[in-house]
Design an enzyme around this catalytic site. Sequence first.
Site, PDB file in Angstrom:
ATOM      1  N   LYS A 131       6.413 -54.559  18.170  1.00  0.00           N
ATOM      2  CA  LYS A 131       6.461 -55.954  17.709  1.00  0.00           C
ATOM      3  C   LYS A 131       5.047 -56.447  17.405  1.00  0.00           C
ATOM      4  O   LYS A 131       4.177 -56.405  18.274  1.00  0.00           O
ATOM      5  CB  LYS A 131       7.104 -56.843  18.791  1.00  0.00           C
ATOM      6  CG  LYS A 131       7.003 -58.349  18.511  1.00  0.00           C
ATOM      7  CD  LYS A 131       7.693 -59.184  19.592  1.00  0.00           C
ATOM      8  CE  LYS A 131       7.432 -60.678  19.420  1.00  0.00           C
ATOM      9  NZ  LYS A 131       8.049 -61.495  20.485  1.00  0.00           N
TER      10      LYS A 131
ATOM     11  N   ASP B 195       2.663 -66.385  18.041  1.00  0.00           N
ATOM     12  CA  ASP B 195       4.025 -66.904  18.179  1.00  0.00           C
ATOM     13  C   ASP B 195       3.974 -68.346  18.692  1.00  0.00           C
ATOM     14  O   ASP B 195       3.836 -68.578  19.880  1.00  0.00           O
ATOM     15  CB  ASP B 195       4.808 -66.008  19.155  1.00  0.00           C
ATOM     16  CG  ASP B 195       6.242 -66.496  19.372  1.00  0.00           C
ATOM     17  OD1 ASP B 195       6.708 -67.356  18.600  1.00  0.00           O
ATOM     18  OD2 ASP B 195       6.885 -65.981  20.318  1.00  0.00           O
TER      19      ASP B 195
ATOM     20  N   LYS C  95       7.025 -73.899  20.848  1.00  0.00           N
ATOM     21  CA  LYS C  95       6.737 -73.772  22.282  1.00  0.00           C
ATOM     22  C   LYS C  95       5.975 -75.016  22.710  1.00  0.00           C
ATOM     23  O   LYS C  95       5.135 -75.508  21.963  1.00  0.00           O
ATOM     24  CB  LYS C  95       5.859 -72.537  22.530  1.00  0.00           C
ATOM     25  CG  LYS C  95       6.566 -71.228  22.359  1.00  0.00           C
ATOM     26  CD  LYS C  95       5.604 -70.070  22.659  1.00  0.00           C
ATOM     27  CE  LYS C  95       6.239 -68.724  22.336  1.00  0.00           C
ATOM     28  NZ  LYS C  95       7.345 -68.360  23.241  1.00  0.00           N
TER      29      LYS C  95
ATOM     30  N   ASP D  53       1.046 -61.571  21.201  1.00  0.00           N
ATOM     31  CA  ASP D  53       2.443 -61.242  20.934  1.00  0.00           C
ATOM     32  C   ASP D  53       2.557 -60.036  19.988  1.00  0.00           C
ATOM     33  O   ASP D  53       3.650 -59.683  19.557  1.00  0.00           O
ATOM     34  CB  ASP D  53       3.167 -62.471  20.361  1.00  0.00           C
ATOM     35  CG  ASP D  53       4.657 -62.474  20.672  1.00  0.00           C
ATOM     36  OD1 ASP D  53       5.072 -61.749  21.603  1.00  0.00           O
ATOM     37  OD2 ASP D  53       5.402 -63.187  19.978  1.00  0.00           O
TER      38      ASP D  53
ATOM     39  N   ASP E 192      12.257 -69.256  18.219  1.00  0.00           N
ATOM     40  CA  ASP E 192      11.315 -68.630  19.147  1.00  0.00           C
ATOM     41  C   ASP E 192      11.816 -67.253  19.610  1.00  0.00           C
ATOM     42  O   ASP E 192      11.068 -66.485  20.203  1.00  0.00           O
ATOM     43  CB  ASP E 192      11.093 -69.552  20.351  1.00  0.00           C
ATOM     44  CG  ASP E 192       9.836 -69.196  21.129  1.00  0.00           C
ATOM     45  OD1 ASP E 192       9.052 -68.371  20.627  1.00  0.00           O
ATOM     46  OD2 ASP E 192       9.644 -69.755  22.226  1.00  0.00           O
TER      47      ASP E 192
ATOM     48  N   GLU F  17      12.125 -64.742  17.895  1.00  0.00           N
ATOM     49  CA  GLU F  17      11.790 -64.152  16.599  1.00  0.00           C
ATOM     50  C   GLU F  17      11.531 -62.652  16.682  1.00  0.00           C
ATOM     51  O   GLU F  17      11.719 -61.935  15.706  1.00  0.00           O
ATOM     52  CB  GLU F  17      10.564 -64.861  15.999  1.00  0.00           C
ATOM     53  CG  GLU F  17       9.182 -64.351  16.473  1.00  0.00           C
ATOM     54  CD  GLU F  17       8.935 -64.486  17.963  1.00  0.00           C
ATOM     55  OE1 GLU F  17       9.619 -65.299  18.619  1.00  0.00           O
ATOM     56  OE2 GLU F  17       8.064 -63.763  18.487  1.00  0.00           O
TER      57      GLU F  17
ATOM     58  N   ARG G 159      13.056 -60.219  18.175  1.00  0.00           N
ATOM     59  CA  ARG G 159      14.229 -59.368  17.940  1.00  0.00           C
ATOM     60  C   ARG G 159      14.624 -59.356  16.466  1.00  0.00           C
ATOM     61  O   ARG G 159      15.200 -58.387  15.982  1.00  0.00           O
ATOM     62  CB  ARG G 159      15.382 -59.836  18.846  1.00  0.00           C
ATOM     63  CG  ARG G 159      15.817 -61.251  18.619  1.00  0.00           C
ATOM     64  CD  ARG G 159      16.645 -61.796  19.779  1.00  0.00           C
ATOM     65  NE  ARG G 159      15.808 -62.180  20.927  1.00  0.00           N
ATOM     66  CZ  ARG G 159      16.292 -62.656  22.068  1.00  0.00           C
ATOM     67  NH1 ARG G 159      17.593 -62.818  22.246  1.00  0.00           N
ATOM     68  NH2 ARG G 159      15.475 -62.978  23.056  1.00  0.00           N
TER      69      ARG G 159
HETATM   70  N1  BES Z   1       6.842 -63.768  22.597  1.00  0.00           N
HETATM   71  C1  BES Z   1       7.832 -64.435  23.353  1.00  0.00           C
HETATM   72  C2  BES Z   1       8.045 -63.810  24.729  1.00  0.00           C
HETATM   73  C3  BES Z   1       6.898 -63.866  25.694  1.00  0.00           C
HETATM   74  C4  BES Z   1       6.841 -64.874  26.639  1.00  0.00           C
HETATM   75  C5  BES Z   1       5.929 -62.892  25.695  1.00  0.00           C
HETATM   76  C6  BES Z   1       5.801 -64.887  27.558  1.00  0.00           C
HETATM   77  C7  BES Z   1       4.899 -62.913  26.605  1.00  0.00           C
HETATM   78  C8  BES Z   1       4.828 -63.906  27.542  1.00  0.00           C
HETATM   79  C9  BES Z   1       9.169 -64.401  22.628  1.00  0.00           C
HETATM   80  O1  BES Z   1       9.113 -64.407  21.247  1.00  0.00           O
HETATM   81  C10 BES Z   1       9.933 -65.614  23.029  1.00  0.00           C
HETATM   82  O2  BES Z   1       9.471 -66.678  22.755  1.00  0.00           O
HETATM   83  N2  BES Z   1      11.064 -65.407  23.701  1.00  0.00           N
HETATM   84  C11 BES Z   1      11.870 -66.468  24.160  1.00  0.00           C
HETATM   85  C12 BES Z   1      13.312 -66.105  23.870  1.00  0.00           C
HETATM   86  C13 BES Z   1      14.268 -67.231  24.057  1.00  0.00           C
HETATM   87  C14 BES Z   1      14.042 -68.316  23.030  1.00  0.00           C
HETATM   88  C15 BES Z   1      15.672 -66.680  23.943  1.00  0.00           C
HETATM   89  C16 BES Z   1      11.639 -66.626  25.652  1.00  0.00           C
HETATM   90  O3  BES Z   1      11.452 -65.640  26.346  1.00  0.00           O
HETATM   91  O4  BES Z   1      11.618 -67.768  26.100  1.00  0.00           O
HETATM   92 ZN    ZN Z   2       9.034 -66.367  20.443  1.00  0.00          ZN
HETATM   93 ZN    ZN Z   3       7.334 -63.608  20.395  1.00  0.00          ZN
END
Ligand code: BES
Ligand code: ZN
Ligand code: ZN
Length: 480
Positions: free
Chosen positions: A245, A250, A257, A268, A327, A329, A331
Amino acid sequence: MEITIGNGHDAEVKVCLLFQHMSLDSLPIAQQPHMKKAGELTWFFGREGEPHTLVAGLGERNEFRLETLREAAGAAGRAVEKEKFSKVHVSLNEITQAAADHGMTEQDMAAAWVEGWLLGTYAFDTYLSEKRESSVSLLSLAGEDDRGLAAAVQTGKTRAQGTVFSRDLCNEPPNVMRPQVLAERLAERFAPTEVAVTVFEGDALKEHEMHGLMAVGKGSKHAPVFIEARYTTDASAPLIALVGKGMTFDTGGISLKKGRNISDMRMDMGGAAAVAGALDILTHMDVPVNVAVLIPSAENMPDGGALLPGEVIRFANGVSVQVGNTDAEGRLILADALIRAQVLGAETVVDIATLTGACAQALGPEMAGVWGDDNLLAVMRDLGERSGDRVWPMPLIEQYDDLLKSTYADTQNITNVSYGGAITAALFLRKFVDPASSWAHIDMAGTMEHKKTKGYAVEGASGFGARLLADFVMTKSRET
Ligand code: BES
Ligand code: ZN
Ligand code: ZN
């Protein structure tokens, strides 16, 4: 810094490694139990002209692992640099028996020492006016050249350099590390090698139906790219795809966020850095492999043209996805890459991503989660324990697949429940994996960075996954 095998007769500093219930008659210094605890460092400074001694504790002999040695080396390296010494000598001879008892060879130890030293003294100083210059010009390891130690030193260097490449990519600030820049860095790095780097952008993304990547990237003025790096030293070997990825930042997009410092989201692209670092290691290992590194890279931004919650994306494999949250994104862009792996005919597919906060919550910063085929999980876990890039097997709970159901598309990219977020992310990815291939998914959200300097960890990007995935490819290739 030069690393040699020798007797260290002109060394300014001698590093001595001690287990808890061990003392060295050859050392004319007080050897107290507390000095021998793992992670402990004690200096004995010599008088004018005499060498200094740095005692590095290794802890209990029966808990000895290569990781113990890497950690000691990293800490010792920083301690020597802090004192501004130049020539260092270390002897691993006294602990060879302990190592053998744990199934480690002298070569394993030498490689681990070098790897730990180089990673522990790493600094990302690109943006510091005062560069951090190392005082150390020579690191020598006790021994005879004919024991394969020079080759082991080279292995340690290679593994550290690949990991440093990962750390460097990941540490770059987001105003520098845009998707195209990531592509350039890879192209540059692999130009002198046999790796063929292809970058898809603009119309090429359309032609290849990278609909997830285009959707996620469309809110940014820095256009998305898909990076494909092929390394084939044995064309008859089954293809292994490594998918990483590569979100260069992000923000969450329209599902922005908020409520905390999100500057960590510059990392990210930790998955992309991991696969790039793994490839870097492999190019120096002289092994017969057939690898495709696949990196979808974009910047997730809120904007008038950005992806909207509620949009439906139709992927190249026919699956339609309702975007519940922009967010989630990672996947979406990984889906394109997993489909690409299938198009290329990969027999084994491993993806690695900073995918979910849920995984970071569950496992913390020491281990990444790994999902997928049982046999791959077992291999990954073993390799992780050896290399220090540790992973823990996680379940694909079939019953949770229903949580991804959507009323107006085949699936959605989020669930409406608050549990199992890392598992449902993995279940989502599985929808894009060729069922005929074997697959593993690594969520490294928790391990992408070190919060403090300790052992061979240095505050900042960890470089997690480079060594693990290089080892994985080498292990897999050996099987066939
Ligand atoms: N890049 C983030 C995940 C992340 C969080 C990586 C903290 C490193 C540290 C990912 O894209 C994300 O935002 N995931 C969300 C998914 C949710 C919206 C289903 C998450 O984990 O909150
Ligand atoms: Zn995200
Ligand atoms: Zn992300």
